[in-house]
Scaffold this motif. Sequence first.
Motif, mmCIF file in Angstrom:
data_model
loop_
_atom_site.group_PDB
_atom_site.id
_atom_site.type_symbol
_atom_site.label_atom_id
_atom_site.label_comp_id
_atom_site.label_asym_id
_atom_site.label_seq_id
_atom_site.Cartn_x
_atom_site.Cartn_y
_atom_site.Cartn_z
ATOM 1 N N ALA A 247 0.820 -1.208 0.000
ATOM 2 C CA ALA A 247 0.000 0.000 0.000
ATOM 3 C C ALA A 247 0.853 1.256 0.000
ATOM 4 O O ALA A 247 0.434 2.305 -0.494
ATOM 5 C CB ALA A 247 -0.927 -0.003 1.208
ATOM 6 N N GLU A 248 2.063 1.162 0.526
ATOM 7 C CA GLU A 248 2.939 2.321 0.521
ATOM 8 C C GLU A 248 3.389 2.677 -0.888
ATOM 9 O O GLU A 248 3.747 3.827 -1.157
ATOM 10 C CB GLU A 248 4.168 2.041 1.407
ATOM 11 N N ASN A 249 3.407 1.709 -1.784
ATOM 12 C CA ASN A 249 3.824 1.933 -3.170
ATOM 13 C C ASN A 249 2.636 2.069 -4.108
ATOM 14 O O ASN A 249 2.801 1.956 -5.328
ATOM 15 C CB ASN A 249 4.709 0.776 -3.650
ATOM 16 N N CYS A 250 1.457 2.299 -3.564
ATOM 17 C CA CYS A 250 0.250 2.397 -4.378
ATOM 18 C C CYS A 250 -0.410 3.758 -4.191
ATOM 19 O O CYS A 250 -0.319 4.369 -3.125
ATOM 20 C CB CYS A 250 -0.752 1.294 -4.004
ATOM 21 N N HIS A 251 -1.081 4.185 -5.219
ATOM 22 C CA HIS A 251 -1.866 5.415 -5.180
ATOM 23 C C HIS A 251 -3.263 5.117 -5.668
ATOM 24 O O HIS A 251 -3.469 4.294 -6.572
ATOM 25 C CB HIS A 251 -1.204 6.503 -6.033
ATOM 26 N N ARG A 252 -4.225 5.820 -5.070
ATOM 27 C CA ARG A 252 -5.632 5.563 -5.377
ATOM 28 C C ARG A 252 -6.248 6.790 -6.052
ATOM 29 O O ARG A 252 -5.962 7.922 -5.683
ATOM 30 C CB ARG A 252 -6.414 5.217 -4.112
ATOM 31 N N ILE A 253 -7.089 6.503 -7.007
ATOM 32 C CA ILE A 253 -7.876 7.547 -7.675
ATOM 33 C C ILE A 253 -9.326 7.086 -7.665
ATOM 34 O O ILE A 253 -9.653 6.033 -8.222
ATOM 35 C CB ILE A 253 -7.403 7.774 -9.130
ATOM 36 N N ARG A 254 -10.171 7.877 -7.033
ATOM 37 C CA ARG A 254 -11.594 7.547 -6.992
ATOM 38 C C ARG A 254 -12.353 8.434 -7.983
ATOM 39 O O ARG A 254 -12.166 9.655 -7.996
ATOM 40 C CB ARG A 254 -12.147 7.718 -5.577
ATOM 41 N N HIS A 255 -13.190 7.812 -8.755
ATOM 42 C CA HIS A 255 -13.911 8.510 -9.829
ATOM 43 C C HIS A 255 -15.160 7.714 -10.154
ATOM 44 O O HIS A 255 -15.350 6.583 -9.680
ATOM 45 C CB HIS A 255 -13.017 8.634 -11.072
ATOM 46 N N PHE A 256 -16.029 8.285 -10.977
ATOM 47 C CA PHE A 256 -17.215 7.549 -11.423
ATOM 48 C C PHE A 256 -17.591 7.967 -12.844
ATOM 49 O O PHE A 256 -17.594 9.143 -13.191
ATOM 50 C CB PHE A 256 -18.403 7.737 -10.468
ATOM 51 N N GLU A 257 -17.856 6.973 -13.662
ATOM 52 C CA GLU A 257 -18.352 7.129 -15.028
ATOM 53 C C GLU A 257 -19.521 6.181 -15.250
ATOM 54 O O GLU A 257 -19.795 5.742 -16.365
ATOM 55 C CB GLU A 257 -17.259 6.830 -16.057
ATOM 56 N N ASN A 258 -20.188 5.884 -14.144
ATOM 57 C CA ASN A 258 -21.295 4.933 -14.174
ATOM 58 C C ASN A 258 -22.193 5.252 -12.977
ATOM 59 O O ASN A 258 -22.090 6.326 -12.391
ATOM 60 C CB ASN A 258 -20.756 3.496 -14.136
ATOM 61 N N PHE A 260 -21.944 3.808 -10.209
ATOM 62 C CA PHE A 260 -21.188 3.459 -9.001
ATOM 63 C C PHE A 260 -19.826 4.134 -9.055
ATOM 64 O O PHE A 260 -19.361 4.599 -10.103
ATOM 65 C CB PHE A 260 -21.027 1.933 -8.883
ATOM 66 N N VAL A 261 -19.160 4.183 -7.909
ATOM 67 C CA VAL A 261 -17.831 4.784 -7.790
ATOM 68 C C VAL A 261 -16.775 3.707 -7.995
ATOM 69 O O VAL A 261 -16.935 2.564 -7.550
ATOM 70 C CB VAL A 261 -17.661 5.455 -6.410
ATOM 71 N N VAL A 262 -15.706 4.084 -8.673
ATOM 72 C CA VAL A 262 -14.596 3.160 -8.920
ATOM 73 C C VAL A 262 -13.348 3.702 -8.233
ATOM 74 O O VAL A 262 -13.007 4.881 -8.371
ATOM 75 C CB VAL A 262 -14.332 2.992 -10.431
ATOM 76 N N GLU A 263 -12.673 2.837 -7.499
ATOM 77 C CA GLU A 263 -11.382 3.179 -6.915
ATOM 78 C C GLU A 263 -10.307 2.456 -7.715
ATOM 79 O O GLU A 263 -10.193 1.228 -7.670
ATOM 80 C CB GLU A 263 -11.295 2.785 -5.447
ATOM 81 N N THR A 264 -9.522 3.216 -8.453
ATOM 82 C CA THR A 264 -8.430 2.649 -9.242
ATOM 83 C C THR A 264 -7.157 2.710 -8.405
ATOM 84 O O THR A 264 -6.681 3.791 -8.040
ATOM 85 C CB THR A 264 -8.248 3.434 -10.553
ATOM 86 N N VAL A 265 -6.622 1.546 -8.088
ATOM 87 C CA VAL A 265 -5.403 1.442 -7.287
ATOM 88 C C VAL A 265 -4.247 1.151 -8.232
ATOM 89 O O VAL A 265 -4.236 0.127 -8.911
ATOM 90 C CB VAL A 265 -5.519 0.329 -6.228
ATOM 91 N N ILE A 266 -3.277 2.047 -8.274
ATOM 92 C CA ILE A 266 -2.119 1.914 -9.160
ATOM 93 C C ILE A 266 -0.896 1.689 -8.299
ATOM 94 O O ILE A 266 -0.537 2.537 -7.465
ATOM 95 C CB ILE A 266 -1.940 3.170 -10.042
ATOM 96 N N CYS A 267 -0.243 0.553 -8.512
ATOM 97 C CA CYS A 267 0.926 0.174 -7.705
ATOM 98 C C CYS A 267 2.162 0.066 -8.565
ATOM 99 O O CYS A 267 2.080 -0.263 -9.764
ATOM 100 C CB CYS A 267 0.683 -1.146 -7.000
ATOM 101 N N LYS A 268 3.303 0.334 -7.970
ATOM 102 C CA LYS A 268 4.570 0.128 -8.657
ATOM 103 C C LYS A 268 4.853 -1.349 -8.756
ATOM 104 O O LYS A 268 4.491 -2.144 -7.899
ATOM 105 C CB LYS A 268 5.706 0.834 -7.908
#
Length: 270
Positions: A247-258, A260-268
């Motif tokens: 989790a320390e190497n991950c960043h989250r982006i919360r957004h919605f195009e539907n 429901f809400v989507v949390e996109t977790v991007i990790c190294k």
Amino acid sequence: MNAVTFHGNYWIDCLSLATAGILALDFFSVMTAAQWTIGLEIKEEEPAPAVQGRRSSLSGVCYLTMGLLVLLLGLVFASMYVYRYFFITQLPRESVFHCGVLYEDSLYSPFKGQLELHEDVRIYMEENYEQINVPVPQFGGSDPADIIHDFQRGLTAYHDITLDKCYVIELNTTIVMPPRNLWELLVNVKKGTYLPQTYIIQEEMIATEHVSDMEQLGSFIYRLCSGKETYRLKRRGARRRISRREAENCHRIRHFENTFVVETVICKKS
């Protein structure tokens, strides 16, 4: 002498008359023969009207077919004209929405109750792409971002504003609504300030190789990510909880195009 001369002249005149009569008979015979010949030719050419009738009927069928084709093409072009100038023109080329949604995060914030997420959505109908700006969230734990969903290229780009980096991945059409569907959804809820209360789902991704050729991503993503470090993303094969170290190497982006809400977790990549 005078009598001889008289009778001689009379004889000559009789010969002349006889000769003229013979010539007249010969001319009459020739004319009669010619008439018979013409009559025979006319009789032999009597079937010509039937041939002409068949030709005229074939010509009529050809003209009818060409007329039907021209009519069909006219209907097609008329339909295209009506669709383009009476239907599409009713939809704005660029639609801008300022949206908010209330949702519950039972996994990470079970005791906070309802959370609030805002974003600005731009929908481009003709270009067939969506641009979303997510400001700094009030609750924290998520990065502000600019997102583009390019339905022509089939790509999604995330610009993490905190890191000032871009991430590109194939467009997930099961999560992201097409421009027209999203436009209809936002128009239907435009009367209220918020979307109906909804839920959140999570998608986990890993950053892989660096992207050097930005032009292959299309003009929309190129404008967003030009001059920034850009990486390809790969979705995780199996879902599992992210450890504290990861989790320390991950960043989250919360957004919605539907809805429901989507949390996109991007990790190294470890």
